[in-house]
Design a protein around this motif. Structure first.
Motif, short mmCIF file in Angstrom:
data_model
loop_
_atom_site.label_atom_id
_atom_site.label_comp_id
_atom_site.label_asym_id
_atom_site.label_seq_id
_atom_site.Cartn_x
_atom_site.Cartn_y
_atom_site.Cartn_z
N PRO A 1 0.81 -1.22 0.00
CA PRO A 1 0.00 0.00 0.00
C PRO A 1 0.84 1.27 0.00
CG PRO A 1 -0.07 -1.07 2.15
CD PRO A 1 0.62 -2.02 1.22
N ALA A 2 2.10 1.17 0.44
CA ALA A 2 2.97 2.34 0.47
C ALA A 2 3.57 2.65 -0.89
CB ALA A 2 4.07 2.15 1.51
N ASP A 3 3.61 1.67 -1.78
CA ASP A 3 4.21 1.87 -3.11
C ASP A 3 3.50 0.95 -4.10
OD1 ASP A 3 5.71 2.12 -5.39
OD2 ASP A 3 7.65 1.75 -4.44
N PRO A 4 2.56 1.49 -4.88
CA PRO A 4 1.78 0.63 -5.79
C PRO A 4 2.60 -0.02 -6.89
CG PRO A 4 1.37 2.97 -6.21
CD PRO A 4 2.16 2.91 -4.94
N ASN A 5 3.84 0.42 -7.12
CA ASN A 5 4.68 -0.18 -8.15
C ASN A 5 5.79 -1.05 -7.58
OD1 ASN A 5 3.29 0.84 -10.36
ND2 ASN A 5 4.47 2.73 -10.40
N LYS A 6 5.70 -1.35 -6.29
CA LYS A 6 6.68 -2.25 -5.69
C LYS A 6 6.15 -3.67 -5.74
CE LYS A 6 9.56 -2.96 -1.61
NZ LYS A 6 9.94 -2.45 -0.27
N VAL A 7 6.98 -4.60 -6.18
CA VAL A 7 6.53 -5.98 -6.38
C VAL A 7 7.04 -6.87 -5.25
CG1 VAL A 7 8.49 -6.60 -7.86
CG2 VAL A 7 6.35 -7.87 -8.06
N SER A 8 6.14 -7.66 -4.67
CA SER A 8 6.50 -8.70 -3.70
C SER A 8 6.75 -9.99 -4.47
CB SER A 8 5.36 -8.91 -2.70
OG SER A 8 5.04 -7.72 -2.02
N ARG A 9 7.70 -10.80 -3.96
CA ARG A 9 8.06 -12.01 -4.68
C ARG A 9 8.13 -13.21 -3.74
NH1 ARG A 9 13.34 -10.37 -7.38
NH2 ARG A 9 13.30 -12.54 -8.09
N PRO A 10 7.79 -14.41 -4.25
CA PRO A 10 7.66 -15.57 -3.37
C PRO A 10 8.92 -15.96 -2.63
CG PRO A 10 6.59 -15.99 -5.47
CD PRO A 10 7.34 -14.71 -5.63
N ARG A 11 10.10 -15.76 -3.23
CA ARG A 11 11.32 -16.22 -2.56
C ARG A 11 11.99 -15.13 -1.72
NH1 ARG A 11 16.42 -15.87 -5.90
NH2 ARG A 11 15.90 -14.88 -7.89
N PHE A 12 11.34 -14.00 -1.58
CA PHE A 12 11.84 -12.93 -0.71
C PHE A 12 10.68 -12.47 0.17
CE2 PHE A 12 14.42 -12.77 -4.56
CZ PHE A 12 15.70 -12.86 -4.02
N THR A 13 10.64 -12.97 1.40
CA THR A 13 9.50 -12.68 2.27
C THR A 13 9.98 -12.19 3.64
OG1 THR A 13 9.40 -14.96 3.09
CG2 THR A 13 8.10 -14.44 1.12
N PRO A 14 9.19 -11.36 4.30
CA PRO A 14 9.60 -10.80 5.60
C PRO A 14 9.24 -11.70 6.77
CG PRO A 14 7.55 -9.81 4.89
CD PRO A 14 7.94 -10.77 3.80
N ARG A 15 9.77 -12.92 6.79
CA ARG A 15 9.37 -13.90 7.78
C ARG A 15 10.30 -13.97 9.00
NH1 ARG A 15 6.03 -18.19 7.32
NH2 ARG A 15 4.16 -17.66 6.15
N HIS A 16 11.49 -13.47 8.93
CA HIS A 16 12.50 -13.75 9.97
C HIS A 16 12.95 -12.44 10.61
CE1 HIS A 16 12.67 -17.85 8.41
NE2 HIS A 16 12.59 -17.29 7.24
N GLY A 17 12.27 -12.09 11.71
CA GLY A 17 12.63 -10.87 12.43
C GLY A 17 12.47 -9.62 11.59
N GLY A 18 11.54 -9.69 10.63
CA GLY A 18 11.32 -8.53 9.77
C GLY A 18 12.35 -8.37 8.68
N LYS A 19 13.32 -9.29 8.61
CA LYS A 19 14.34 -9.20 7.57
C LYS A 19 13.98 -10.08 6.38
CE LYS A 19 18.05 -8.40 10.92
NZ LYS A 19 19.36 -8.88 11.44
N THR A 20 14.34 -9.59 5.21
CA THR A 20 14.12 -10.38 4.00
C THR A 20 15.18 -11.48 3.93
OG1 THR A 20 13.18 -8.54 2.81
CG2 THR A 20 14.05 -10.33 1.49
N ARG A 21 14.72 -12.70 3.73
CA ARG A 21 15.64 -13.83 3.67
C ARG A 21 15.34 -14.64 2.42
NH1 ARG A 21 16.32 -18.59 8.25
NH2 ARG A 21 17.84 -19.85 7.10
#
Length: 460
Positions: free
Chosen positions: A239-259
Motif C-alpha cells: 500500500p505504500a508503493d503501488p509499483n513495488k513488487v512482492s516475490r515468493p522467494r523474498f519474504t519478511p518472515r524472519h525478524g522482519g528481515k528479508t531472507r
C-alpha cells in the motif's frame, strides 16, 4: 463428466454430424484403411501466414463428436501434407513393426491427447501446424486401432536432482528453461538444435560450462541472482508503493528481515510436477504455497509449456488463495533487464531486452571457467492485450521489466516468455529476435480458432 458419447450430437457453435462420407479423399496407411473420421475445422483469423503454430482443441469442444476410444485408435492427419513413402526393408529391420507405412491422402502429424488435471481422461488435443492467411483448413482424426507411428520428441520436461536440489526443466530444441530458483527462470541456449536437459540433470553438467563438454550443447544465458531472470511472478500489494513488487522467494518472515530461500516449514513452499512430456509440447507445473508478503497470503500454480521448434514458452497461472490486505492488489510478472542493455522494445503488452554479454558463471568464484562473450543475449515477455496490463520498470534487484495485471475473478492469467542468442542456430541478431517475438505475440493474441467438428463415415 468428461466422458465422450459414441453417437455424435450437435454441441455448440459450428458442430454438426454427417452420416455419409465427405468429398475429401480418405487417408490410407499401408494396409490400414479406416472407415470413420472426425473432421475438424481450424481457422486462421489473421491476415498473415502462420508457421508451426500451436493448436489446442479441448475435450469439451469434441463432446458428443469424438467416440470414446483408446489413444491408439486415434490418428491425426493433415490432408494438405504429402504422405510419407514406404520405408525400406533395411529401415523396417531397425524400426520394427511400429514404423509407419506408405501414406496416401495426407500425412500423420505429431499430436498429443494430454491429461492436464490427472484424472485419467484427456483434456486437450494438441498439435502444431502451418496456416495460410485467413485460411480455414480441415484436419481429421481417423478412427480405428493401428499401432504404427514412432513420435520423435521435439520437446522435453523433467524434474532432476541438480546440484543437490530438485530442479524442473522444460525445453525445445532451441532453448531450455529451468528453475534453479523455484520461481525465477534460468535460460540456456543451444548452438545445435537438440534436447539436452536430460544430460544436464543426469550428469550434473554445469549450465555455464556445458560448451566445454560439447560446444553444440550451448550455455546458460541468464544470470538470475535475485532478479526475475528469464521470467518470474510477483504481487503488487504494497500500500505504500503501488509499483513495488512482492516475490515468493523474498519474504519478511524472519525478524522482519528479508531472507532468500528460507526453510520451507515456515516460509514459502514449492512443489513440482511433470504434466506431459512431448512429443510436440512438454509441460511442467509449479505450485507456490504458504506465500506471505506481509500484505497478504497467496497460493498459486503455474504451467509452463515448451513447444517443439520454438524459442518461446507460455505460462498459465491460477491463484488458489488470494487473501490480500491491500485493495487493488494486482498480479505481476517480469523479466530481468539485460546487463548493459543496449536494445529495448516496449510496446503494449510486449517487452524485449537484449545486449552484448559476457556470459559467466557467478558461482565460479575461483574463475576456473572463462567468460563467454556473445554478440547478444535476449529475453522477452508478452502478456495478452485482453489483460489490460500496465508496464512497470523496477530498478530493484538487478533491474526488472514487469507487467502489472489487474486481478481476475477466476484468479487466472497467462503470459509468454522468449529467449534468443547470437550463438544459436536461429535468431542470430537482436533485431531478428525482436521480429520473432512480434510475430509470436500477434499469434498469441489470436490463437488458431476451432471452427467446428463432425463425425464422418466412409460410403460403402
Amino acid at each position: 463428466m468428461k466422458t465422450l458419447a459414441v453417437i455424435a450430437l450437435t454441441c455448440g457453435a459450428a458442430l454438426s454430424t454427417q452420416a455419409v462420407a465427405a468429398d475429401a479423399p480418405w487417408y490410407v496407411q499401408g494396409d490400414w484403411s479406416p472407415a470413420q473420421r472426425v473432421a475438424i475445422k481450424l481457422v486462421n483469423d489473421l491476415d498473415v501466414e502462420r508457421k508451426n503454430n500451436p493448436v489446442i482443441i479441448t475435450r469439451q469442444q469434441l463432446e458428443g463428436i469424438l467416440p470414446d476410444l483408446h489413444e491408439l485408435s486415434y490418428t491425426v492427419v493433415d490432408p494438405t501434407l504429402p504422405g510419407r513413402p514406404q520405408p525400406s526393408v533395411a529401415h523396417l529391420a531397425v524400426q520394427g513393426g511400429h514404423e509407419i507405412r506408405a501414406e496416401t491422402n495426407g500425412r500423420w502429424v505429431h499430436y498429443q491427447f494430454d491429461d492436464l488435471d490427472k484424472d485419467g481422461l484427456w483434456d486437450e488435443l494438441f498439435f502444431m501446424t502451418d496456416l495460410k492467411p485467413r485460411e480455414t483448413r480441415t484436419v481429421y482424426i481417423y478412427l480405428g486401432h493401428q499401432d504404427r507411428g514412432w513420435n520423435a520428441h521435439g520437446s522435453h520436461a523433467a524434474i532432476g536432482s541438480y546440484m543437490r536440489h530438485q530442479v524442473p526443466f522444460w525445453e525445445s530444441e532451441n532453448v531450455g528453461w529451468k528453475l534453479w530458483y523455484p520461481t525465477d527462470i534460468d535460460v540456456y541456449g543451444k548452438r545445435t538444435p537438440q534436447l539436452m536437459s536430460r544430460r544436464l540433470y543426469m550428469e550434473n553438467l554445469d549450465g555455464y560450462g556445458v560448451g566445454q563438454v560439447d560446444m553444440g550443447l550451448g550455455s546458460d544465458i541468464m544470470d538470475v541472482a535475485d532478479s526475475m531472470g528469464g521470467g518470474g511472478v510477483g504481487m503488487f500489494d504494497d500500500p505504500a508503493d503501488p509499483n513495488k513488487v512482492s516475490r515468493p522467494r523474498f519474504t519478511p518472515r524472519h525478524g522482519g528481515k528479508t531472507r532468500f530461500n528460507a526453510g520451507s516449514g515456515a516460509d514459502t513452499r514449492y512443489a513440482f510436477e511433470v504434466v506431459t512430456n512431448g512429443p510436440a509440447r512438454s509441460i511442467i507445473r509449479i505450485k507456490t504455497m504458504n506465500w506471505d508478503t506481509g500484505h497478504g497470503r497467496y497460493a498459486l500454480s503455474q504451467e509452463y509449456t515448451a513447444y517443439a521448434g520454438e524459442n518461446f514458452t507460455t505460462a498459465r497461472v491460477k491463484f488458489d488463495q488470494f487473501d490480500s490486505k491491500t485493495p487493488g492488489a494486482a498480479f505481476g510478472v517480469g523479466i530481468r533487464k539485460r546487463p548493459n542493455e543496449k536494445f529495448l522494445v516496449q510496446k503494449g503488452g510486449t517487452v524485449v531486452s537484449a545486449a552484448p554479454e559476457a556470459i559467466r558463471n557467478p558461482d565460479d568464484r575461483e574463475s576456473f571457467q572463462t567468460d563467454l562473450m556473445v554478440a547478444y543475449a535476449g529475453s522477452a515477455l508478452v502478456v495478452k492485450d485482453a489483460a489490460k496490463a500496465t508496464y512497470v520498470f523496477s530498478p530493484e534487484r538487478q533491474g526488472n521489466h514487469l507487467f502489472k495485471l489487474p486481478r481476475t475473478a477466476d484468479g487466472k492469467y497467462e503470459y509468454m516468455l522468449a529467449a534468443g542468442w547470437s550463438e544459436g542456430a536461429v535468431l542470430k541478431t537482436q533485431e531478428a529476435f525482436a521480429d520473432y517475438v512480434a510475430v509470436k505475440a500477434r499469434e498469441y493474441n489470436s490463437p488458431v480458432r476451432f471452427g467446428g467438428a463432425a463425425l464422418e463415415s466412409k460410403a460403402k
